[in-house]
Design a protein around this motif. Structure first.
Motif, PDB file in Angstrom:
ATOM      1  N   ASN A  20       0.837  -1.196   0.000  1.00  0.00           N
ATOM      2  CA  ASN A  20       0.000   0.000   0.000  1.00  0.00           C
ATOM      3  C   ASN A  20       0.873   1.247   0.000  1.00  0.00           C
ATOM      4  OD1 ASN A  20      -2.018  -1.920   2.058  1.00  0.00           O
ATOM      5  ND2 ASN A  20      -2.762  -1.110   0.120  1.00  0.00           N
ATOM      6  N   ILE A  22       2.351   4.788   0.903  1.00  0.00           N
ATOM      7  CA  ILE A  22       2.583   5.504   2.153  1.00  0.00           C
ATOM      8  C   ILE A  22       2.589   7.001   1.869  1.00  0.00           C
ATOM      9  CG2 ILE A  22       4.170   5.846   4.088  1.00  0.00           C
ATOM     10  CD1 ILE A  22       2.978   3.070   4.013  1.00  0.00           C
ATOM     11  N   THR A  87      -0.487   4.647   5.565  1.00  0.00           N
ATOM     12  CA  THR A  87      -1.089   4.228   4.311  1.00  0.00           C
ATOM     13  C   THR A  87      -2.356   5.060   4.089  1.00  0.00           C
ATOM     14  OG1 THR A  87      -2.499   2.517   5.295  1.00  0.00           O
ATOM     15  CG2 THR A  87      -0.249   1.874   4.669  1.00  0.00           C
ATOM     16  N   GLU A 133      -2.565   2.490  -6.746  1.00  0.00           N
ATOM     17  CA  GLU A 133      -1.508   1.786  -6.030  1.00  0.00           C
ATOM     18  C   GLU A 133      -1.178   0.491  -6.761  1.00  0.00           C
ATOM     19  OE1 GLU A 133      -1.748   2.309  -1.471  1.00  0.00           O
ATOM     20  OE2 GLU A 133      -3.821   2.104  -2.112  1.00  0.00           O
TER      21      GLU A 133
END
Length: 224
Positions: A20, A22, A87, A133
């Motif tokens: 994921n 950041i 995240t 993502e």
């Protein structure tokens, strides 16, 4: 371009699994806040639409919020809140708690907007925005209009900070091993296929043109 020194450790595979995103400093974030656990988003019986009409539909461009050098973003109503290092989902949960002071059962959607990669080489110079993502090398190349006949599919380099990854997409096995996850800020270089005759003609076009003109002039003078 981007030649690697003989003693440089080139990585054949990134070995990076999906992860994921950041939140980082200098990110631009878009924030949407809904009440009642996001009931307005789905509204299956259209009761809210009947009640509100089209008032909740806005044609204006949603504002974005900068994550400053301190790692915080200044957001409506709640002010500065530190989001760096979280995240997107963790940041949404934190914001839902913050907005619960003002709204009942808030539902937050957070998106990032200024993430991109650079594609150079046979594809020309292109800046590809990353809207999702876990986007992979082949997806970025597809967004850059794919690999042309002038591209070396077996020698694609991904520059990431001080690391260089070499990807071979010329075979199915190479694709399965080298379709690596791309990160924001990566530079993808697709080595162009060299054509000595064409390159030489292009490089010496001015000289060839001058010699042709000179030869034509000499022939004209001799024929007089």
């Amino acid at each position: 371009m981007f030649k690697v020194p003989d003693n440089y450790a080139v990585k054949q595979q990134a070995g990076i699994v999906e992860k994921n995103y950041i939140v980082q400093i200098n990110d631009y974030l878009q924030l949407d806040v809904y009440t009642s656990n996001g009931e307005r988003i789905i509204d299956p019986d259209l009761e809210l639409s009947k009640e509100l009409g089209n008032r909740y539909l806005s044609s204006t461009i949603p504002p974005t919020y900068l994550v400053d050098i301190k790692g915080a973003a200044k957001l409506p109503m709640i002010g500065e809140i530190t989001l760096v290092g979280l995240t997107i989902r963790e940041a949404e949960e934190m914001l839902e708690k913050a907005y619960s002071t003002y709204y009942k059962d808030p539902y937050v959607i957070l998106k990032y907007f200024n993430k991109r990669v650079i594609v150079l080489g046979a594809q020309g110079g292109q800046v590809i925005p990353l809207a999702n993502e876990n986007i992979f090398l082949v997806e970025v190349l597809a967004l850059a209009k794919g690999l042309s006949n002038d591209a070396k599919a077996h020698n694609i380099r991904v520059l990431r900070g001080e690391d260089v990854f070499v990807a071979d997409l010329s075979t199915i096995d190479g694709y399965l091993k080298n379709n690596i996850a791309i990160e924001p800020g990566d530079i993808i270089y697709v080595e162009p296929l060299r054509k000595p005759v064409v390159d030489a003609t292009r490089d010496y076009a001015a000289i060839i043109s001058m010699l042709t003109s000179l030869t034509t002039l000499i022939i004209v003078i001799i024929s007089l």
